[in-house]
Design a protein around this motif. Structure first.
Motif: not given
Lengths: 274, 274
Positions: A91-107
């Motif tokens: 089961v996958v939700g929409v919140i965790q992927p967005g959070a994880r991508a933000a951590i990948t992206s932010t410097r």
């Protein structure tokens, strides 16, 4: 027998997630359920959201889906942990992927999140971000005027631009913020406006795009990506008006929609009341 | 007892992956093994790469790691499927995350891949891309001059620029190509030069960044992200020269390295020959 991926949403917002799933996983088949009749879920009590979500899940589990995507922020906040425990499929939700991508992206370590009032007040994104990195600085902001705008189909032009500028004003002083999560499945329809207002230094993260990416990751990890030659099928089900759903789905998915059917999720509800 | 994530590489290239893992998963501990003494793996026969990789894996399994990251393209190509079957823990390689990120990123369906001669001739990226989307158009290109450049520490300036321009020349006529995968763990050290040569319309995908993202996804999916208060530890092991490894690791990881130890992976090999 080719198994489909199930996608549930309180209405049509999840179609932006479905659109990304179809784009990033072109061999896979999908069954989408939108509970348009009882939309929005945001203002409803937790127990009701859980009950409605479970009804959609039961409908999909009968169709032998291989994975479930909760394409709705409210339903993700209330039911993800529960469903992960109870269901025999991923089961996958929409919140965790967005959070994880933000951590990948932010410097800079400073991230913004925008969403409906319900999503922002639930604190789910902040929790998900801090769960991975306690030092992340999060600025969140409810943008209640965006969903009505998108549902009316006003996704460009002066009126839309003015509303986006006014709504995002509180975030603009944070010059260190280099990443903004669109914490609502409707917002990708106005990504260009949001990007214009935030400026080119801010990376705008679409939860739908990232959710599709994580669905692909988990299917790959489980060796469950479809490898056969059967063409994919896309079935849509709504609890509300089939005509309206069909019109929005055709526009948002940018492809021909073959079948939308009306379903009833509760036993008490009649079927003939469109 | 806090379990670490194990990272293996044929040498120092995987440090760019480790750097992203540390950045994106700041609560996690890592144990890195670089088989510097027997690097590079690229020109070696398949059975030898499998044997050497298995020796690193055995070393890490004794340390009770909770997940394994193969931070080496060659080792991923030869051992990922095998290790996924044999190990009781999740295993992630560097190829699939890069391929998946390219599919998320591309809008034209035309993707480039650059790597060492070994990686490009193995066709692993093409296979991974087509495995998800058969319609993707892939242009791949070996750039054998990049690794020596990076290992010499020449990551900017005219000499580096000239080599990057000359090497990438064969890709420049493909104007539809909007995404380029760095299919070698050394290449992120010259991302800026590659981006400059390819132009702003091309999204450059770093396998390391994407691999870290997928490690986070899978740990999250398995509910295995570290949630305690213990500070993370980073242990490095090399089969080669400790001093050289320490110097490169300090530079590439952009942080102070406390402990690098020399290990022997084969029983026949002595320890006193640095």
């Amino acid at each position: 027998m080719k198994q489909s991926i199930g996608v549930i949403d309180s209405g049509v917002g999840g179609l932006t997630v479905a659109s990304e799933l179809i784009r990033q996983l072109p061999k896979e088949s999908f069954i989408y359920v939108g509970d348009t009749k009882r939309c929005p879920y945001g203002p409803r009590p937790e127990e009701e959201v859980i009950q409605f979500t479970m009804e959609m899940v039961d409908f999909l589990m009968d169709k032998d889906i291989k994975m479930l995507v909760i394409a709705c922020n409210t339903a993700t906040a209330y039911t993800l942990d529960l469903l992960k425990e109870q269901l025999p499929i991923p089961v996958v939700g929409v919140i965790q992927p967005g959070a994880r991508a933000a951590i990948t992206s932010t410097r800079t370590g400073e991230v913004g999140v925008i969403g409906t009032e319900g999503t922002i007040s639930s604190g789910s994104y902040v929790h998900s971000l801090k769960n991975i990195d306690t030092t992340i600085n999060v600025r969140d902001l409810a943008c209640p005027r965006f969903v009505p705008l998108v549902e009316k189909g006003i996704v460009s032009g002066q009126e839309a631009y003015d509303i986006v500028v006014e709504s995002l004003q509180p975030l603009l002083p944070y010059k260190k913020m280099d990443t903004l999560i669109l914490g609502c499945t409707h917002y990708p329809m106005i990504t260009e406006l949001i990007q214009e207002v935030m400026g080119p230094a801010v990376t705008v993260i679409s939860s739908g795009e990232e959710t599709a990416r994580e669905v692909s990751t988990i299917l790959g990890y489980r060796k469950n990506l479809y490898q056969g030659d059967e063409l994919p099928t896309y079935h849509f089900h709504t609890t509300g008006d089939v005509g309206k759903f069909h019109a929005i789905a055709s526009r948002w998915l940018k492809q021909k929609i073959d079948a939308v059917s009306r379903i009833s999720l509760t036993k008490l509800e009649g079927m003939g009341e469109i």
